[in-house]
Structures are given as structure tokens and as C-alpha cells.
Design an enzyme around this catalytic site. Sequence first.
Site, PDB file in Angstrom:
ATOM      1  N   ARG A   1       0.859  -1.177   0.000  1.00 17.19           N
ATOM      2  CA  ARG A   1       0.000   0.000   0.000  1.00 17.19           C
ATOM      3  C   ARG A   1       0.897   1.230   0.000  1.00 17.19           C
ATOM      4  NH1 ARG A   1      -2.174   0.682   5.404  1.00 17.19           N
ATOM      5  NH2 ARG A   1      -0.777   2.462   5.514  1.00 17.19           N
TER       6      ARG A   1
ATOM      7  N   HIS B   1      -3.795   4.261   4.512  1.00 20.53           N
ATOM      8  CA  HIS B   1      -4.885   3.288   4.608  1.00 20.53           C
ATOM      9  C   HIS B   1      -6.179   3.917   4.103  1.00 20.53           C
ATOM     10  CE1 HIS B   1      -7.518   0.171   6.151  1.00 20.53           C
ATOM     11  NE2 HIS B   1      -8.183   1.093   6.834  1.00 20.53           N
TER      12      HIS B   1
ATOM     13  N   TYR C   1       4.142   5.634  11.159  1.00 17.79           N
ATOM     14  CA  TYR C   1       4.503   4.252  11.504  1.00 17.79           C
ATOM     15  C   TYR C   1       5.309   3.527  10.425  1.00 17.79           C
ATOM     16  CZ  TYR C   1       0.208   3.501   8.747  1.00 17.79           C
ATOM     17  OH  TYR C   1      -0.752   3.526   7.765  1.00 17.79           O
TER      18      TYR C   1
END
Length: 399
Positions: free
Chosen positions: A294, A298, A307
Site C-alpha cells: 500500500r 490506509h 509508523y
Amino acid sequence: MTVESTAARKPRRSSGTKGAAGAASARKAAAATATTHDAEPQLVQLLTPEGDRVENAENAEFLPFVADITTEDLRGLYRDMVLTRRFDGEATALQRQGELGLWASLLGQEAAQIGSGRALRSDDYVFPTYREHGVAWCRGVDPTNLLGMFRGVNHGGWDPTTNNFHLYTIVIGSQTLHATGYAMGVAKDGADSAVIAYFGDGASSQGDVAEAFTFSAVYNSPVVFFCQNNQWAISEPTERQMRVPLYQRAQGFGFPGVRVDGNDVLACLAVTRWALERARSGEGPTLVEAFTYRMGAHTTSDDPTKYRRDEETAAWEAKDPILRLKAHLAATGGADEAFFEGLEAESEVLGKRVREVVRAMPDPDTMSIFENVYADGHALVDEERAQFAAYLASFEGGE
């Protein structure tokens, strides 16, 4: 070869060791498991990140499933990915401009979706999550219809029976059960078609997915479970979700699993065709793990810089599925600069249409929220409708 047998593993025996020795043994076993998990995954690949064709023992079983693919077909797959990415980028921009409440981008996952989507027959049925914009494109769903739910003007925007493409599913993993039940019905009807269910690595930890695996295996249902492992369940990496490669989970339920390079559109096409053919021929379910990444957030409410390391993202950008196929087409003479320029112009037209259609979407009738809750109506819904109508009427002007 990445297809797993269904043979049971040898049972783990308890050593009976206690204390420090037992703890050391446990740490050693955990370290070995982690090392195995973190190793470079084996996967089916037909195009390298540099755009070179690959034919070897690892992918030999799947080569016949793309033997009919012509240069024109490859250009079509490239066009699909480019236009899907452009639409996705426009949707992200529209959300940033306040035109959409939320958007789940597919950036980086175009090959997994277009490859698997183009493997489907018109009579196959698709159960998506909320990110399968590329599969929707392959099924002929107008891209602008995908945006109504995210703008808050409808609950879906298209008729699932028109394209055999179910409405987007927000509840994580539940669509795998829907797909399994539908596939069981297909088998009972004796139809020569298959069902495919899309989900992510995070959803694979949901109980619904395990139940779907169980039922599909027991009833030998003609369903393909297509997992796009983009390696992050929002902010949780796969090593915090599982201790074995995801595709190996299938063997515990009694059907095969295969890991494919999710950034290789040709490999995704081949493996999905193979899995669908298994389903149609009565061989039951298959788990396909498309190992991808990805590249964006998200959803638009997420910030992956909190992160993820920049180095990780940069490494995967070098494996971009669109650049991979473009390199192959350019190196083999399959497309010239005029083709790429023409496609860029086509993407501009698509982007303009998406912006105009979204901004012109009418607000729904306020009372429509009570429609289609039950197929035949319900007394409680009627009561709630009346109460809400009275509430609205209490304001000046009745609105």
C-alpha cells in the site's frame, strides 16, 4: 512452487521442559519462526520489477493461463492500471477539497486488482471490500458510481446484479462469508461459474474469514479468496498479525494457497485464471495471496509517516506495477511514445469527468434513509419514519 499441499503437519510435542531451559527453547523457536517469516517470500512472478519476462520451474504451471495474451492485451492491462490510478488520485484530491467524507486509496495495488479482475468471466460474481476500484473498473462499473457512498449521498451507487459486482463492504471480512454462501448456491444450482472474494491481510485475522474458509472447504464451494497483502493493517505490520506466510493458512482448512507477486499484473492474471478454473471444474476453493504494498495511506484519515519508514516506501516504489509493465512494453516494442501520450490525454478527460460528476451529485431525499431496510417493510421502521417526519416538521418550514 508456492502452492501448498493439504497434508497435515506433524503435531508439536511438549518437551516438558520447565524454567530457564524451557524459556530459552521457546525464545529459540520464536526466533526461528520470525527468521522464516521475515525471509524474502517465494512467489509466482512473470514480470520482474525491471519489466523482464520470467519463465522458470516456479511459474511453469501458470504459463498456459497467459499463453493467449497478446501485445494488444498487455496495452489494455496497462491502460486499465493507468486510468484506475488516475481515478483514484482524483478521488483522493476530492476528499482533500472537502467533496468526499473519506477515501480508501488503492495506490500500488493496481496490478493485483486489474490482473485478477480481467481473469473473471462475465458470469462470475465478485464480493469486494471498499478498495477494489480496479476490479470495479474491470466489471464495467462507472467510476463515479463508487464515489456516492464516500460523498454520503447513497449506500452504494450501482445495481450489483447488472455487473455481478456486489456493493462495497465496510465491515471487515464479512464479505468472505457472503461469497461462500453465494458460491454454495452456485454449486447447488449446477452453474458453470465461480465466485471471488477480496480482502486484506488485516481482514484475514477476522473470525468471519476463518468461518468462510471452513464452510467453503467442507462444501467444496467454487470460490477464490483473493487476499491483497499490502503488509499493513492500518498501522499494524504483518509480523504482528501472523507468524507464517499468509497463503499457508489455506492448508489448515484443506485447500491450496498460492502467493503471487501482487505488483505483477501478468502473474496476477495467470494465477487468478488458474484458481477460477479450479473452482469451475469442481476442485473447490483456493486462497490467492497477492503480495503487494500500500504505497499511500490506509484511508485519507490515516498518516502512514507515523509508523512507516521512508526507506521502505521508496523500496516498494521501485517495484511500481505500472512502471513495470511500461518498461516491458517499451523494451519489447509493444507501445510507443504516442500510445503513452494518448493515454495521458485520456486520463485527463477521465479526471475532469470525475470532478464534474461528483460536484453535481444531488443530495438524497432526507426520508430515503428508511427505504430498502427490509424487503417487505417492517412496522418498527414505519414507526421510526413517522417519528422522524414529525421531528422534521417541527422546524420552521418543515425542514
